[in-house]
Design an enzyme around this catalytic site. Structure first.
Site, PDB file in Angstrom:
ATOM      1  N   ASN A 170       0.849  -1.199   0.000  1.00  0.00           N
ATOM      2  CA  ASN A 170       0.000   0.000   0.000  1.00  0.00           C
ATOM      3  C   ASN A 170       0.879   1.242   0.000  1.00  0.00           C
ATOM      4  OD1 ASN A 170      -2.887   0.984   0.268  1.00  0.00           O
ATOM      5  ND2 ASN A 170      -1.795   2.236   1.761  1.00  0.00           N
ATOM      6  N   TYR A 174       0.045  10.365   3.985  1.00  0.00           N
ATOM      7  CA  TYR A 174      -0.370  10.672   5.355  1.00  0.00           C
ATOM      8  C   TYR A 174       0.647  11.640   5.952  1.00  0.00           C
ATOM      9  CZ  TYR A 174      -2.078   5.901   4.322  1.00  0.00           C
ATOM     10  OH  TYR A 174      -2.602   4.779   3.711  1.00  0.00           O
ATOM     11  N   ARG A 175       0.189  12.780   6.441  1.00  0.00           N
ATOM     12  CA  ARG A 175       1.105  13.788   6.985  1.00  0.00           C
ATOM     13  C   ARG A 175       1.894  13.230   8.173  1.00  0.00           C
ATOM     14  NH1 ARG A 175      -3.779  16.595   9.904  1.00  0.00           N
ATOM     15  NH2 ARG A 175      -3.400  15.899  12.050  1.00  0.00           N
ATOM     16  N   TRP A 188      -2.118   8.261   9.781  1.00  0.00           N
ATOM     17  CA  TRP A 188      -3.056   7.512   8.932  1.00  0.00           C
ATOM     18  C   TRP A 188      -4.375   7.428   9.671  1.00  0.00           C
ATOM     19  CZ3 TRP A 188       1.289   3.500   8.134  1.00  0.00           C
ATOM     20  CH2 TRP A 188       1.621   2.881   9.329  1.00  0.00           C
ATOM     21  N   ASP A 280      -5.648  21.949   8.767  1.00  0.00           N
ATOM     22  CA  ASP A 280      -5.853  20.939   7.721  1.00  0.00           C
ATOM     23  C   ASP A 280      -6.750  21.427   6.582  1.00  0.00           C
ATOM     24  OD1 ASP A 280      -5.822  18.417   6.408  1.00  0.00           O
ATOM     25  OD2 ASP A 280      -5.589  17.424   8.333  1.00  0.00           O
TER      26      ASP A 280
HETATM   27  C1  LIG Z   1      -1.894  16.688   0.605  1.00  0.00           C
HETATM   28  C2  LIG Z   1      -2.641  15.542   1.185  1.00  0.00           C
HETATM   29  C3  LIG Z   1      -2.502  15.234   2.529  1.00  0.00           C
HETATM   30  C4  LIG Z   1      -3.176  14.168   3.097  1.00  0.00           C
HETATM   31  N1  LIG Z   1      -3.002  13.894   4.418  1.00  0.00           N
HETATM   32  C5  LIG Z   1      -3.609  12.819   4.953  1.00  0.00           C
HETATM   33  C6  LIG Z   1      -3.369  12.466   6.308  1.00  0.00           C
HETATM   34  O1  LIG Z   1      -2.628  13.135   7.031  1.00  0.00           O
HETATM   35  N2  LIG Z   1      -3.977  11.361   6.798  1.00  0.00           N
HETATM   36  C7  LIG Z   1      -4.794  10.579   6.029  1.00  0.00           C
HETATM   37  O2  LIG Z   1      -5.294   9.570   6.513  1.00  0.00           O
HETATM   38  N3  LIG Z   1      -5.061  10.913   4.738  1.00  0.00           N
HETATM   39  C8  LIG Z   1      -4.477  12.003   4.195  1.00  0.00           C
HETATM   40  N4  LIG Z   1      -4.714  12.330   2.891  1.00  0.00           N
HETATM   41  C9  LIG Z   1      -5.664  11.520   2.102  1.00  0.00           C
HETATM   42  C10 LIG Z   1      -5.054  10.194   1.704  1.00  0.00           C
HETATM   43  O3  LIG Z   1      -3.824  10.373   1.076  1.00  0.00           O
HETATM   44  C11 LIG Z   1      -5.981   9.428   0.786  1.00  0.00           C
HETATM   45  O4  LIG Z   1      -7.152   9.126   1.495  1.00  0.00           O
HETATM   46  C12 LIG Z   1      -5.379   8.142   0.243  1.00  0.00           C
HETATM   47  O5  LIG Z   1      -6.350   7.450  -0.496  1.00  0.00           O
HETATM   48  C13 LIG Z   1      -4.870   7.258   1.349  1.00  0.00           C
HETATM   49  O6  LIG Z   1      -4.319   6.067   0.819  1.00  0.00           O
HETATM   50  P1  LIG Z   1      -4.977   4.684   1.199  1.00  0.00           P
HETATM   51  O7  LIG Z   1      -6.339   4.688   0.533  1.00  0.00           O
HETATM   52  O8  LIG Z   1      -4.050   3.669   0.595  1.00  0.00           O
HETATM   53  O9  LIG Z   1      -5.057   4.615   2.664  1.00  0.00           O
HETATM   54  C14 LIG Z   1      -4.044  13.399   2.312  1.00  0.00           C
HETATM   55  C15 LIG Z   1      -4.200  13.705   0.958  1.00  0.00           C
HETATM   56  C16 LIG Z   1      -3.510  14.760   0.397  1.00  0.00           C
HETATM   57  C17 LIG Z   1      -3.688  15.059  -1.062  1.00  0.00           C
HETATM   58 MN   LIG Z   2      -4.500   2.021  -0.668  1.00  0.00          MN
END
Ligand SMILES: Cc1cc2nc3c(=O)[nH]c(=O)nc-3n(C[C@H](O)[C@H](O)[C@H](O)COP(=O)(O)O)c2cc1C
Ligand SMILES: [Mn+2]
Length: 502
Positions: A170, A174-175, A188, A280
């Site tokens: 995966n 995630y910040r 996450w 955020d």
């Molecule tokens: C700039 C940016 C920052 C993000 N920060 C976070 C975060 O801190 N935590 C989080 O869970 N998702 C964050 N997201 C959203 C996730 O990247 C997004 O939901 C992504 O699908 C997560 O991957 P996953 O589906 O494999 O978990 C962010 C998206 C962007 C564009």
């Molecule tokens: Mn994913």
């Protein structure tokens, strides 16, 4: 159009296209860069390469995704819908019926083959390897974005994990709040795949974080793919070139060979601390909450590595275009299960999860409600708070038009659905975190079976009169073309506007 292989080629491409400005003045990653970027994004300005961030060894790239044009350059397309079409081509593949069809089919199959990441023996990301006490996040110009943020946050990472049960990779964005030279938090959220991998692990989970990727791979980390799909596959498919990976130095994970920077380390199952607050993309500070701690075991880099960053905050910000890319790319996949959907729009001002406007080819009573419930059951769209359904001919991207139908076609006593379900992790409005109300507005024309009186006809000028006026336009002797900005919303006034522009 060729797409960039890595961040350097992307920076060069942006520069050639007049889409990048280098800032040589010393600028502070503590708040100052945010204010500059906020003004630049809102003015539709260029990507910025800060060559001398205060107190850091490496330059900082920001606003690489900040306009529609740059987003299209990233994908090598004219319009973002062209990326969606590439996905649709594969999803809608049929058995070929002739030779030409077979050739086209083979091209599509090649694009699927390209999707598979390729393992290579070495990559520039290992030109510099720091381990033990040499690891220092202070080398990087990590931004403290907003005045209420307690620390700097890494904001544009591609976080790589493996599911301990299936071994599936995966990649998520995630910040990461910096705690010290060798430690960060990992934000996450509850619905995310990286978190699920962590929860499924006994003991420690290896984690690698790639910073500074080609724009398509960086985008892919933010794409809401189903859990079992590898985001690097999506990147390879969209680029038409596989993502190249090398083995990590201290973790049993593969990392992008051409990344600028990779942070390797692990997260213990039980080790959490209080992360946040953080300004955020909701436009508010998120409340401090427990999140796991990421401990670095190596920091690897290319020589002269460029650190990528992004600022989120009250919309619109740079992430608007990452979201719009997702909206366009995922439309064909949504249509694959709901072919009645014509189009949809997630307004930037709705922070993407607050509102979804969807147009449908309505075919039976209750159809709009069916689509609302489908959206509330579909992947990350399930977190949508408000769904507005309109008929096929309504332009979902024209909010004035949508508001017209949401007003004109809706009897709130009959056409509003209030439900309950999961909400975004960061939504501060519901009484309880994670769950709350859902609002569905059926703005379609109603059928008798739905309890409507005979539905009136919409006003449209006759085609003959339109043609006549077009033909005679110059005869009327108008001195000045009326301003096109007086944007009406219906098709008549739009074609009039086009006419006036000639
Ligand atoms: C700039 C940016 C920052 C993000 N920060 C976070 C975060 O801190 N935590 C989080 O869970 N998702 C964050 N997201 C959203 C996730 O990247 C997004 O939901 C992504 O699908 C997560 O991957 P996953 O589906 O494999 O978990 C962010 C998206 C962007 C564009
Ligand atoms: Mn994913």
């Amino acid at each position: 159009m060729a797409v960039a292989r890595d961040l350097r080629e992307w920076i060069a491409l942006l520069e050639r296209e007049g889409e990048l400005v280098r800032v040589t003045a010393e600028v502070d990653p503590d708040l100052e860069i945010t204010e500059i970027v906020d003004r630049t994004v809102k003015a539709g300005g260029p990507a910025l390469l800060f060559e001398n961030p205060k107190g850091a060894r490496h330059p900082l790239l920001i606003n690489q995704f900040g306009t529609e044009r740059r987003m299209c350059l990233a994908f090598g397309v004219e319009r973002l819908d062209d990326v969606g079409r590439k996905v649709a081509d594969v999803l809608e593949m049929q058995p070929p019926s002739g030779l030409m069809d077979k050739v086209r089919g083979l091209q599509k199959l090649k694009s699927i083959a390209d999707a598979r990441p390729q393992t290579v023996r070495r990559g520039p990301v290992h030109e510099i390897v720091l381990q033990g006490d040499d690891i220092d996040l202070g080398l990087l110009p990590v931004q403290r974005c907003w005045p209420g943020d307690p620390a700097p946050f890494i904001t544009l990472p591609a976080v790589i994990t493996r599911d301990p049960r299936s071994g599936g990779r995966n990649v998520g964005m995630y910040r990461m709040q910096v705690i010290d030279r060798r430690t960060t938090f990992m934000h996450w959220q509850i619905h995310k795949d990286g978190r699920a991998d962590w929860l499924a692990t006994d003991g420690r989970i290896p984690v690698a974080v790639a910073l500074g990727l080609d724009p398509v791979t960086a985008y892919s980390a933010s794409a809401p793919l189903p859990k079992h799909l590898d985001e690097f596959m999506l990147a390879g498919f969209l680029r038409g070139e596989p993502v190249e990976l090398v083995k990590g130095v201290t973790v049993d994970l593969e990392v992008p060979a051409n990344a600028e920077i990779v942070l390797e380390g692990y997260i213990e199952k039980g080790e959490v601390g209080i992360e946040g607050p953080f300004g955020d993309h909701t436009g508010y500070y998120t409340a401090p909450e427990p999140f796991p701690v990421f401990r670095l075991t190596a920091m690897t880099m290319r020589r002269d590595a460029v650190y990528p960053s992004i600022v989120v905050g009250k919309p619109p910000q740079e992430d608007a275009w990452l979201g719009k890319a997702t909206e366009r790319i995922f439309l064909p996949a949504i249509r694959a299960t709901m072919p009645e959907i014509v189009d949809y729009d997630l307004p930037v001002a709705g922070a993407f999860h607050n509102c979804c406007i969807v147009s449908i080819r309505k075919a039976f009573p209750g159809h709009a409600q069916k689509v609302m419930h489908a959206i509330w059951g579909l992947g990350m769209l399930s977190l949508t708070k408000c769904v507005i359904v309109v008929d096929a001919h309504v332009d979902v991207h024209d909010y004035a038009q949508v508001l017209f139908y949401a007003g004109a076609n809706v009897d709130p006593a009959r056409d509003v659905v209030i439900g309950e379900g999961p909400l975004d992790h960061l939504d501060h409005a519901p009484a309880r975190q994670f769950v709350g109300g859902k609002l569905g507005i059926d703005a379609t024309a109603k059928l008798p079976e739905e309890g409507a009186r005979p539905w009136p006809e919409e006003i449209e000028m006759s085609p003959e009169t339109r043609r006549l006026v077009t033909q005679r336009w110059s005869e009327y002797g108008f001195e000045q073309v009326p301003p096109a900005a007086a944007a009406g919303f219906d098709k008549t006034s739009r074609s009039l506007r086009q006419l006036l522009r000639r």
